[in-house]
Design a protein around this motif. Structure first.
Motif, short mmCIF file in Angstrom:
data_model
loop_
_atom_site.label_atom_id
_atom_site.label_comp_id
_atom_site.label_asym_id
_atom_site.label_seq_id
_atom_site.Cartn_x
_atom_site.Cartn_y
_atom_site.Cartn_z
N PHE A 263 49.44 -3.02 22.56
CA PHE A 263 48.46 -3.73 22.81
C PHE A 263 47.77 -4.78 23.07
N THR A 264 46.76 -4.61 23.63
CA THR A 264 46.07 -6.21 23.90
C THR A 264 45.17 -6.02 23.23
N ALA A 265 44.72 -6.86 22.63
CA ALA A 265 43.34 -6.92 22.15
C ALA A 265 42.29 -8.75 21.92
N SER A 266 41.03 -8.41 22.57
CA SER A 266 39.99 -9.10 22.17
C SER A 266 38.87 -8.72 21.60
N VAL A 267 37.67 -9.73 21.35
CA VAL A 267 36.30 -10.15 20.62
C VAL A 267 35.95 -9.19 21.83
N ASP A 268 35.72 -8.68 22.43
CA ASP A 268 34.87 -8.43 23.53
C ASP A 268 34.13 -6.54 23.12
N ASP A 269 32.70 -6.28 23.58
CA ASP A 269 32.94 -4.96 22.66
C ASP A 269 33.33 -3.77 23.10
N ALA A 270 33.91 -2.49 22.81
CA ALA A 270 34.61 -1.63 23.10
C ALA A 270 34.02 -1.54 25.23
N LYS A 271 32.97 -1.17 25.02
CA LYS A 271 32.31 -0.41 25.99
C LYS A 271 32.75 -2.07 27.64
N THR A 272 32.68 -3.18 27.31
CA THR A 272 33.45 -4.19 28.16
C THR A 272 34.96 -4.14 28.03
N ASN A 273 35.88 -3.24 27.38
CA ASN A 273 37.35 -3.12 27.53
C ASN A 273 37.29 -2.11 28.13
N ALA A 274 36.60 -1.09 27.81
CA ALA A 274 36.54 0.09 28.92
C ALA A 274 36.97 -0.15 30.07
N GLU A 275 35.59 -0.96 30.23
CA GLU A 275 35.41 -0.67 31.69
C GLU A 275 36.42 -1.87 32.42
N PHE A 276 36.84 -3.35 31.91
CA PHE A 276 38.23 -4.14 32.51
C PHE A 276 39.32 -2.83 32.52
N ALA A 277 39.26 -2.15 31.17
CA ALA A 277 40.57 -1.16 31.54
C ALA A 277 40.58 -0.87 32.84
N LYS A 278 39.54 -0.20 33.68
CA LYS A 278 39.51 0.70 34.25
C LYS A 278 39.40 0.34 35.17
N SER A 279 39.65 -0.77 35.60
CA SER A 279 39.06 -1.97 37.11
C SER A 279 40.70 -2.20 36.84
N LEU A 280 41.28 -2.61 36.24
CA LEU A 280 43.23 -2.56 36.11
C LEU A 280 43.53 -1.19 35.92
N SER A 281 43.51 -0.17 36.24
CA SER A 281 44.01 1.17 36.05
C SER A 281 44.81 0.84 34.63
N LEU A 282 44.33 0.22 33.99
CA LEU A 282 45.71 0.37 32.88
C LEU A 282 46.67 1.37 31.89
N ASP A 283 47.31 1.21 31.55
CA ASP A 283 48.05 2.43 30.96
C ASP A 283 48.63 2.36 29.69
N PHE A 284 47.25 1.28 28.87
CA PHE A 284 48.03 0.93 27.32
C PHE A 284 46.62 0.54 27.02
N PRO A 285 45.70 0.66 25.55
CA PRO A 285 44.85 0.10 25.57
C PRO A 285 44.21 -0.84 25.21
N ILE A 286 43.34 -0.86 24.85
CA ILE A 286 43.14 -3.00 24.87
C ILE A 286 41.66 -2.86 23.58
N LEU A 287 42.04 -3.30 22.80
CA LEU A 287 41.48 -3.56 21.41
C LEU A 287 40.57 -4.20 21.14
N SER A 288 39.65 -3.83 20.48
CA SER A 288 38.57 -4.27 20.44
C SER A 288 37.13 -4.78 19.42
N ASP A 289 37.48 -6.09 18.99
CA ASP A 289 36.95 -6.50 17.46
C ASP A 289 35.65 -7.89 17.86
N PRO A 290 34.69 -7.23 17.70
CA PRO A 290 32.63 -7.80 18.51
C PRO A 290 32.92 -8.32 16.99
N SER A 291 33.34 -7.79 15.91
CA SER A 291 32.80 -8.79 14.29
C SER A 291 33.58 -9.64 14.56
#
Length: 173
Positions: A87-115
């Motif tokens: 996985f990759t992971a960031s503190v961005d919210d889930a919506k932002t990471n979903a949009e980012f993953a979609k924009s790059l057509s990623l085939d692995f999940p980005i985990l979100s840790d906004p807290s």
């Protein structure tokens, strides 16, 4: 003299922040985070089953993070050859990471840790650093940190991960 004291305080603050980061041989902090694919992932899901690669990055839609994620997609076969969850992971919210993953057509999940709770537990977010350090953790099926890469090359991330997995003796599929 004041300048010397100020420098000493800054050095102490920086080293004490890193002192909390798990190192090789330490128990990895548990996490349960939302993935960009809508699924929830917990470290404990992989206990006794497979190694987990957790690649923290600073911020979605930035140049370095885009390069790293694109490289991991374009050269992902090198990682997928091994029996690991990654996985990759960031503190961005889930919506932002979903949009980012979609924009790059990623085939692995980005985990979100906004807290930022998990990011702080891994030491990637600390005093003076509101976004994660670009560090990759390799966590064994026993939950122990097997390696930490604090010098990630965004343009060769997938090959660096595959090389580390080889060095750690991780089984190929």
């Amino acid at each position: 003299m004041r300048l010397l004291a100020a420098v000493a305080v800054l050095v102490f603050a920086a080293t004490s922040a890193f002192a909390d980061a798990p190192e090789v041989g330490d128990k990895a902090p548990e996490f349960k985070l939302q993935g960009s694919d809508g699924e929830e992932y917990a470290l404990s899901d992989f206990a006794g089953k497979k190694m987990v690669v957790l690649a923290w990055f600073p911020k979605a839609f930035t140049r370095g993070c885009t390069a790293e994620c694109k490289n991991m997609k374009e050269n992902g076969e090198a990682i997928k050859a091994y029996d690991v969850a990654y996985f990759t992971a960031s503190v961005d919210d889930a919506k932002t990471n979903a949009e980012f993953a979609k924009s790059l057509s990623l085939d692995f999940p980005i985990l979100s840790d906004p807290s930022k709770e998990v990011a702080e537990a891994y030491g990637v977010v600390h005093e003076g650093r509101p976004v994660p350090e670009r560090w990759t953790y390799y966590i064994g099926p026993d939950g122990m940190v097997k390696a930490v890469d604090k010098q990630v090359n965004t343009k060769d991330a997938a090959n660096e991960i595959a090389t580390q997995l080889e060095l750690l003796g991780v089984e190929k599929k």
